[in-house]
Design a protein around this motif. Structure first.
Motif, PDB file in Angstrom:
ATOM      1  N   ALA A 384      34.262  30.802  33.093  1.00 27.81           N
ATOM      2  CA  ALA A 384      35.244  30.784  34.176  1.00 27.81           C
ATOM      3  C   ALA A 384      36.439  29.906  33.819  1.00 27.81           C
ATOM      4  CB  ALA A 384      34.589  30.299  35.463  1.00 27.81           C
ATOM      5  N   ALA A 385      36.182  28.745  33.220  1.00 24.56           N
ATOM      6  CA  ALA A 385      37.277  27.858  32.822  1.00 24.56           C
ATOM      7  C   ALA A 385      38.154  28.522  31.768  1.00 24.56           C
ATOM      8  CB  ALA A 385      36.717  26.535  32.301  1.00 24.56           C
ATOM      9  N   LEU A 425      36.811  32.078  45.620  1.00 19.60           N
ATOM     10  CA  LEU A 425      36.358  32.950  44.530  1.00 19.60           C
ATOM     11  C   LEU A 425      36.561  34.417  44.887  1.00 19.60           C
ATOM     12  CD1 LEU A 425      34.854  33.315  41.810  1.00 19.60           C
ATOM     13  CD2 LEU A 425      32.726  33.296  43.110  1.00 19.60           C
ATOM     14  N   ALA A 426      36.245  34.774  46.122  1.00 25.73           N
ATOM     15  CA  ALA A 426      36.400  36.158  46.555  1.00 25.73           C
ATOM     16  C   ALA A 426      37.855  36.599  46.525  1.00 25.73           C
ATOM     17  CB  ALA A 426      35.839  36.325  47.970  1.00 25.73           C
ATOM     18  N   GLY A 427      38.770  35.659  46.683  1.00 24.69           N
ATOM     19  CA  GLY A 427      40.181  35.985  46.676  1.00 24.69           C
ATOM     20  C   GLY A 427      40.862  35.784  45.345  1.00 24.69           C
ATOM     21  N   ASP A 428      40.099  35.521  44.308  1.00 22.47           N
ATOM     22  CA  ASP A 428      40.684  35.233  42.999  1.00 22.47           C
ATOM     23  C   ASP A 428      40.191  36.266  41.985  1.00 22.47           C
ATOM     24  OD1 ASP A 428      41.215  34.143  40.390  1.00 22.47           O
ATOM     25  OD2 ASP A 428      41.499  32.193  41.316  1.00 22.47           O
ATOM     26  N   PRO A 429      40.985  37.292  41.683  1.00 20.11           N
ATOM     27  CA  PRO A 429      40.508  38.333  40.768  1.00 20.11           C
ATOM     28  C   PRO A 429      40.351  37.863  39.333  1.00 20.11           C
ATOM     29  CG  PRO A 429      42.813  38.697  41.334  1.00 20.11           C
ATOM     30  CD  PRO A 429      42.329  37.575  42.205  1.00 20.11           C
ATOM     31  N   VAL A 430      40.986  36.758  38.966  1.00 22.14           N
ATOM     32  CA  VAL A 430      40.859  36.269  37.587  1.00 22.14           C
ATOM     33  C   VAL A 430      39.490  35.645  37.358  1.00 22.14           C
ATOM     34  CG1 VAL A 430      41.724  34.576  35.921  1.00 22.14           C
ATOM     35  CG2 VAL A 430      43.322  35.978  37.234  1.00 22.14           C
ATOM     36  N   VAL A 431      39.111  34.689  38.216  1.00 21.54           N
ATOM     37  CA  VAL A 431      37.829  34.018  38.021  1.00 21.54           C
ATOM     38  C   VAL A 431      36.673  34.942  38.380  1.00 21.54           C
ATOM     39  CG1 VAL A 431      36.414  32.033  38.682  1.00 21.54           C
ATOM     40  CG2 VAL A 431      38.877  31.769  38.414  1.00 21.54           C
ATOM     41  N   SER A 432      36.788  35.636  39.516  1.00 25.46           N
ATOM     42  CA  SER A 432      35.707  36.561  39.868  1.00 25.46           C
ATOM     43  C   SER A 432      35.613  37.683  38.849  1.00 25.46           C
ATOM     44  CB  SER A 432      35.919  37.131  41.273  1.00 25.46           C
ATOM     45  OG  SER A 432      37.092  37.917  41.336  1.00 25.46           O
ATOM     46  N   GLY A 433      36.749  38.111  38.315  1.00 27.40           N
ATOM     47  CA  GLY A 433      36.728  39.158  37.307  1.00 27.40           C
ATOM     48  C   GLY A 433      36.050  38.734  36.022  1.00 27.40           C
ATOM     49  N   ALA A 434      36.111  37.428  35.714  1.00 28.02           N
ATOM     50  CA  ALA A 434      35.432  36.942  34.513  1.00 28.02           C
ATOM     51  C   ALA A 434      33.922  37.049  34.650  1.00 28.02           C
ATOM     52  CB  ALA A 434      35.819  35.488  34.250  1.00 28.02           C
ATOM     53  N   LEU A 435      33.414  36.982  35.878  1.00 24.76           N
ATOM     54  CA  LEU A 435      31.977  37.072  36.114  1.00 24.76           C
ATOM     55  C   LEU A 435      31.559  38.476  36.533  1.00 24.76           C
ATOM     56  CD1 LEU A 435      31.624  33.814  38.239  1.00 24.76           C
ATOM     57  CD2 LEU A 435      31.524  34.057  35.758  1.00 24.76           C
ATOM     58  N   ASP A 436      32.486  39.234  37.110  1.00 26.95           N
ATOM     59  CA  ASP A 436      32.211  40.559  37.656  1.00 26.95           C
ATOM     60  C   ASP A 436      32.357  41.591  36.546  1.00 26.95           C
ATOM     61  OD1 ASP A 436      31.870  42.712  39.348  1.00 26.95           O
ATOM     62  OD2 ASP A 436      33.900  42.636  40.142  1.00 26.95           O
ATOM     63  N   VAL A 437      31.389  41.603  35.643  1.00 27.87           N
ATOM     64  CA  VAL A 437      31.534  42.405  34.426  1.00 27.87           C
ATOM     65  C   VAL A 437      30.547  43.554  34.371  1.00 27.87           C
ATOM     66  CG1 VAL A 437      32.455  40.509  33.054  1.00 27.87           C
ATOM     67  CG2 VAL A 437      29.987  40.828  33.209  1.00 27.87           C
ATOM     68  N   ALA A 438      29.964  43.904  35.495  1.00 19.23           N
ATOM     69  CA  ALA A 438      28.920  44.922  35.482  1.00 19.23           C
ATOM     70  C   ALA A 438      29.370  46.178  36.204  1.00 19.23           C
ATOM     71  CB  ALA A 438      27.646  44.379  36.113  1.00 19.23           C
ATOM     72  N   PRO A 439      29.967  47.149  35.500  1.00 15.04           N
ATOM     73  CA  PRO A 439      30.347  48.390  36.149  1.00 15.04           C
ATOM     74  C   PRO A 439      29.131  49.239  36.479  1.00 15.04           C
ATOM     75  CG  PRO A 439      30.736  48.556  33.800  1.00 15.04           C
ATOM     76  CD  PRO A 439      30.309  47.134  34.071  1.00 15.04           C
ATOM     77  N   GLY A 440      29.287  50.089  37.470  1.00 21.07           N
ATOM     78  CA  GLY A 440      28.250  51.067  37.759  1.00 21.07           C
ATOM     79  C   GLY A 440      27.124  50.570  38.618  1.00 21.07           C
ATOM     80  N   ARG A 441      27.213  49.345  39.180  1.00 24.97           N
ATOM     81  CA  ARG A 441      26.143  48.858  40.047  1.00 24.97           C
ATOM     82  C   ARG A 441      26.535  49.125  41.492  1.00 24.97           C
ATOM     83  NH1 ARG A 441      21.525  48.176  37.502  1.00 24.97           N
ATOM     84  NH2 ARG A 441      20.876  46.644  39.030  1.00 24.97           N
ATOM     85  N   GLY A 442      26.591  50.376  41.858  1.00 24.71           N
ATOM     86  CA  GLY A 442      26.892  50.727  43.231  1.00 24.71           C
ATOM     87  C   GLY A 442      28.253  51.368  43.387  1.00 24.71           C
ATOM     88  N   SER A 443      29.243  50.944  42.606  1.00 23.29           N
ATOM     89  CA  SER A 443      30.553  51.571  42.657  1.00 23.29           C
ATOM     90  C   SER A 443      31.250  51.295  41.354  1.00 23.29           C
ATOM     91  CB  SER A 443      31.368  51.020  43.828  1.00 23.29           C
ATOM     92  OG  SER A 443      31.494  49.625  43.730  1.00 23.29           O
ATOM     93  N   PRO A 444      32.123  52.196  40.913  1.00 27.04           N
ATOM     94  CA  PRO A 444      32.776  52.006  39.621  1.00 27.04           C
ATOM     95  C   PRO A 444      33.752  50.856  39.666  1.00 27.04           C
ATOM     96  CG  PRO A 444      33.725  53.869  40.769  1.00 27.04           C
ATOM     97  CD  PRO A 444      32.544  53.424  41.578  1.00 27.04           C
ATOM     98  N   ARG A 445      33.885  50.210  38.536  1.00 26.70           N
ATOM     99  CA  ARG A 445      34.846  49.122  38.455  1.00 26.70           C
ATOM    100  C   ARG A 445      36.208  49.701  38.114  1.00 26.70           C
ATOM    101  NH1 ARG A 445      34.726  43.963  34.307  1.00 26.70           N
ATOM    102  NH2 ARG A 445      36.500  42.886  35.182  1.00 26.70           N
ATOM    103  N   THR A 446      37.246  49.166  38.720  1.00 24.31           N
ATOM    104  CA  THR A 446      38.594  49.590  38.409  1.00 24.31           C
ATOM    105  C   THR A 446      39.398  48.399  37.983  1.00 24.31           C
ATOM    106  OG1 THR A 446      39.364  49.280  40.674  1.00 24.31           O
ATOM    107  CG2 THR A 446      38.475  51.441  40.120  1.00 24.31           C
ATOM    108  N   SER A 447      40.405  48.655  37.183  1.00 26.27           N
ATOM    109  CA  SER A 447      41.286  47.568  36.777  1.00 26.27           C
ATOM    110  C   SER A 447      42.350  47.366  37.842  1.00 26.27           C
ATOM    111  CB  SER A 447      41.944  47.914  35.437  1.00 26.27           C
ATOM    112  OG  SER A 447      42.688  49.103  35.563  1.00 26.27           O
TER     113      SER A 447
END
Length: 560
Positions: A384-385, A425-447
């Motif tokens: 995250a850092a 964290l929920a409002g920060d796409p940079v930090v959450s995006g660093a951890l949110d790396v699992a596409p396909g778990r319920g909905s597709p990931r989009t950029s």
């Protein structure tokens, strides 16, 4: 709070006998070709190892392991060892999912004869169906290191591990392990160090036998609190060593009838335990932070200031990862301690060699990130850092002038509670995006996912630099900051917990005793022995000085 080495370059902290990945050239294996790795079977048999702990950690930092006999070391080396991922812990798995297979990283092989004769440990990367499992903290960190390598950069990290040594009295009350540790100002007390000589030297000897370069062991600011420092290395190696060090410290303490706890705030009237991270970027073997022409006087390069700017920009969201428990905010929210100082930052500021800042710049080689504590997962904290710092570099962020106390008072406040941190964290796409790396778990990931900060009805800040009670949400489901399903949505329902994360996993949520859970992260003390937890003593302490852990029901957890 290690011995001050601010005047010395980082190279001066290298051990006399450098480890396999020498701190002087902290280039991750993802960034440069590495020499042919040693064979795990040959290493184990050469050291007379009889059993190996094959270890990985879940999202909460719990070390999971299987004990593999040396007769099966070739099978471990070639095929890994299987785990039921849902049972192991917070890994984003359902009971119906395929096995997690832990594949050993031979570069992390660590003989542990000082724990048990014939025992060794090796850190592993979790795989599922032949692919790296994207919810695994070690895999997440590897991904961020690859991203840095694409820019020709590598991250070096040094970690300060603080902990308390405690015992349970005959009446069940919790107290510090050393009954003589009663001084009003115990920090650096030579007598306190001497009374704990056997434990501290056992840990130090183990670290140096492993080539970590232990260079200082000190009594910290709280009664019963200690810190043991080792040389910095590349980010992945340091994260491995933090997990191994917690294990070592805990097991060696148990051999002397003590409990080591890394809980952020086990006692209300004493300083809490942090995990400060010293960060530096490198281009190959050359440090990227120093610049003698710095007009601001800290000796830093424009790249270093942009990195600092990213860390400050995302400080609120970072706290959800660096300080991921309810108990964490009893440490950062403390207004006084016996010693007179809390040593935990309250605002997102930076400056020179001043330990009251969120970011301290002890010298031109490194930045010390002081927001973390002993409940943090070191892989996720480093990832995250790094994500925040790289965002600062990519956007050429300017952190402004380094501040003294007056300037820092004008900086934004850090989140006062876990709920506020998770909102950030929920409002920060940079930090959450660093951890949110699992596409396909319920909905597709989009950029290009829009920020929840811009679309959520109600924000946690009511005025610049001030936090208010968290806003009411249309979805009352509590957040788990490290276990989120990938989603292209923004707004109050974007960051739902993964289906495997039941309400019992949320810090401070539900009407149950948090110490009854198997995960030590519930109360902020990471488990120190694979498969077990050491959080029960601090949480269930009956002494008047032990910090209570407030429990909130789901009906009140998200109210303003």
């Amino acid at each position: 709070m290690p011995i001050d080495t601010a005047a010395a370059p980082l190279a001066a902290l290298a051990p006399v006998a450098p480890p396999v990945q020498a701190p002087a050239t902290p280039v991750p294996s993802d960034a440069a070709p590495a020499p042919e790795p040693a064979d795990l079977a040959e290493l184990a048999r050469g050291d007379g190892v009889r059993f190996l702990l094959a270890v990985f950690v879940d999202l909460a930092g719990k070390p999971c392991a299987k004990l593999v006999p040396v007769e099966a070391v070739e099978e471990l080396r070639d095929n890994g060892v299987g785990f039921a991922g849902y049972a192991a812990g917070l890994l984003g798995q359902r009971p119906s999912d395929p096995d997690v297979v832990a594949r050993p990283d031979v570069s992390s092989y660590t003989p542990l004869p000082f724990v048990r004769p014939g025992l060794a440990l090796v850190h592993c990367d979790p795989y599922v169906n032949g692919e790296p499992w994207p919810y695994a903290p070690r895999v997440i960190l590897r991904g961020l290191l690859r991203r840095a390598a694409e820019r020709g950069l590598s991250l070096a990290v040094g970690a300060e591990i603080e902990y308390f040594l405690v015992r349970r009295d005959a009446d069940g009350a919790l107290s510090v392990a050393d009954p003589g540790d009663t001084a009003a100002r115990p920090c650096y007390d030579a007598r306190g160090l001497t009374r704990m000589y056997e434990h501290l030297t056992a840990v130090s000897t183990a670290m140096n036998a492993l080539g970590w370069g232990n260079y200082a062991n000190d009594h910290e600011d709280g009664n019963g609190q200690f810190e043991q420092n080792f040389a910095y290395a590349d980010a992945l190696t340091t994260a491995d060593r933090v997990i191994t060090a917690r294990y070592l410290i805990s097991v060696l303490a148990e051999q002397r009838d003590m409990t080591a706890t890394f809980m952020p705030k086990p006692f209300t009237d004493r300083t809490g335990s942090g995990m400060h991270l010293h960060l530096s970027l490198w281009r190959g073997a050359e440090p990227a932070f120093p610049d003698a022409a710095d007009p601001r006087g800290l000796g830093l390069s424009p790249l270093a200031y942009a990195f600092i700017g990213g860390l400050l920009e995302h400080a609120g969201a970072l706290q959800a990862v660096l300080a991921p428990t309810v108990n964490s905010y009893k440490r950062t929210g403390a207004v006084s301690t016996r010693s007179g100082a809390t040593w935990s930052p309250r605002r997102a500021g930076y400056g020179g060699n001043d330990r009251t800042h969120f970011l301290r710049v002890p010298d031109e080689h490194r930045v010390e990130l002081r927001g973390g504590d002993g409940s943090a997962n070191p892989y996720l904290a480093a990832a995250a850092a790094l994500a925040a710092g790289l965002d600062g570099i990519e956007r050429s962020l300017d952190p402004g002038e380094p501040g003294d106390a007056r300037a820092t008072a004008l900086r934004p406040e850090l989140p006062p509670t876990l709920l506020h941190a998770v909102e950030a964290l929920a409002g920060d796409p940079v930090v959450s995006g660093a951890l949110d790396v699992a596409p396909g778990r319920g909905s597709p990931r989009t950029s290009g996912r829009p920020s929840a900060r811009s679309s959520s009805p109600g924000t946690a800040r009511s005025a610049p630099g001030r936090w208010t009670a968290i806003s009411r949400r249309s979805d009352p489901t509590p957040f788990w900051p490290h276990t989120v399903a990938a989603s292209p949505l923004s707004g109050p329902t974007a960051f739902r917990p993964h289906p495997s994360a039941s309400p019992k996993h949320f810090h401070g949520q539900g009407d149950r005793n948090p110490c009854a859970e198997s995960s030590g992260s519930i109360c902020g003390s990471p488990p120190s022995i694979p498969g077990s937890a050491n959080c029960s003593p601090p949480c269930s302490a009956r002494s008047s000085s032990a910090a209570p852990t407030r429990r909130a029901s789901r009906s009140t957890a998200t109210r303003s």
